[in-house]
Design an enzyme around this catalytic site. Sequence first.
Site, short mmCIF file in Angstrom:
data_model
loop_
_atom_site.label_atom_id
_atom_site.label_comp_id
_atom_site.label_asym_id
_atom_site.label_seq_id
_atom_site.Cartn_x
_atom_site.Cartn_y
_atom_site.Cartn_z
N TYR A 297 22.32 -19.25 -21.01
CA TYR A 297 22.19 -19.78 -22.37
C TYR A 297 23.18 -19.19 -23.37
O TYR A 297 23.29 -19.68 -24.48
CB TYR A 297 20.75 -19.63 -22.88
CG TYR A 297 19.88 -20.78 -22.43
CD1 TYR A 297 20.14 -22.08 -22.87
CD2 TYR A 297 18.83 -20.59 -21.55
CE1 TYR A 297 19.36 -23.15 -22.44
CE2 TYR A 297 18.05 -21.65 -21.11
CZ TYR A 297 18.32 -22.93 -21.56
OH TYR A 297 17.56 -23.99 -21.13
N ASP B 186 3.45 -18.20 8.27
CA ASP B 186 2.97 -19.43 8.90
C ASP B 186 3.54 -19.55 10.31
O ASP B 186 4.65 -19.07 10.58
CB ASP B 186 3.42 -20.66 8.09
CG ASP B 186 2.66 -20.80 6.77
OD1 ASP B 186 1.59 -20.17 6.65
OD2 ASP B 186 3.15 -21.51 5.88
N GLU C 149 3.71 -14.01 3.78
CA GLU C 149 4.56 -15.11 3.30
C GLU C 149 3.96 -15.79 2.07
O GLU C 149 4.64 -16.01 1.07
CB GLU C 149 4.77 -16.14 4.41
CG GLU C 149 5.54 -17.37 3.95
CD GLU C 149 5.61 -18.50 4.99
OE1 GLU C 149 6.04 -19.59 4.61
OE2 GLU C 149 5.23 -18.28 6.16
#
Length: 376
Positions: free
Chosen positions: A119, A257, A205
């Site tokens: 910015y 997973d 995770e």
Amino acid sequence: DNENVTEKIVPDSVKSEAIVEVTDLSATEVLEGIEGVALNIAKQVLAKKGFTLDVPSRSASNQIYVKEWDRIVLGGKRLNRNFMNVREARKSAIMLRVMQLLHAVLSKRIHITKRDLFYTDVKLFVDQSESDGVLDDVATLVGCTRSNLHVVASDKGLVVGRIQFEEDGDPIDCTRMGISGKAIAPYIDKIENIRSDAEFILLVEKEAAYLRLAEDRFYHKYPCIIITAKGQPDVATRMFLARITNELKIPVLGLVDSDPYGLKILSVYMSGSKSMSYDSASLTTPDIMWLGLRPSDLNKYNLPDQCRLDMTENDIKTGQELMKEDFIMKNPKWMKELEIMVKTKQKAEIQALSSFGFQYITEEYLPRKLREGDWI
């Protein structure tokens, strides 16, 4: 070339070309590095040559996996960015503007976020990826780590459990930081005096599984430190994990997973990411053990069919590509698990264990895994 960029010769197993690795520098040293680049540019401009920046190339073809170090490093190829070349002028201008802003930040000894940086000159940068990408170029040019530039990403990682330290002088005890623990701040350099009686680190995770473990105060029953980066790991979490593992010398167990992406996430923690290979020494934790959820667990724990998902074509392709990755090939047990996954074409999320009860993971699954020493 800047003397801060250590050029080591890669072990014999790889082509003997120089590699680029950066070192941890103080704000003063980084300022001197930036000033050195500015001086070099000024000399070129005064000689009426325009100017050229000699930057290490971070392209995919310049990433080298070094087996002996078990991580990805940046090769020795370099790029010339010529301001007089129409195609490269904008990139050169962005790089100089970023260096100017970094100089101001470092002089004040403060930190800013990547968003703050963007910015300050939206018209020039147009897109945040432009200003973000240049940060890595500046780091390799100066020879410092990304965090030495004092530009940080917003908090993403969380830590809870048996660890105490001081952060910028404030005492922190991660067993007393509320249910969800403490955000891993990007100022890893401000952490001191790390103490712990944990026996292992549990690297999770997903945030949902982390919150279950945190709320059930799993770390009281099994002395451990629990960490998550809520999916794809950010720099601060990777650096924090590497730092505490290095200091505490305790094992790291991964809970991800049972799909190719879970393994990809572990690989980023272990071997590093290609985008930041120049700083892999301070960002990697090599010997992570895979605790779960593993493809062989699906049958071992009788996971019901409605909790198993069919792998997509893309999943299977990613799984097959992973089998060719060095970090998998050097571990036959991981290879075997991947073979089960690709053969059965089934995947499952950690949350699938909730089908046995919401606290099954903390009361049955993990205690049994730890009791049996079932990690690979």
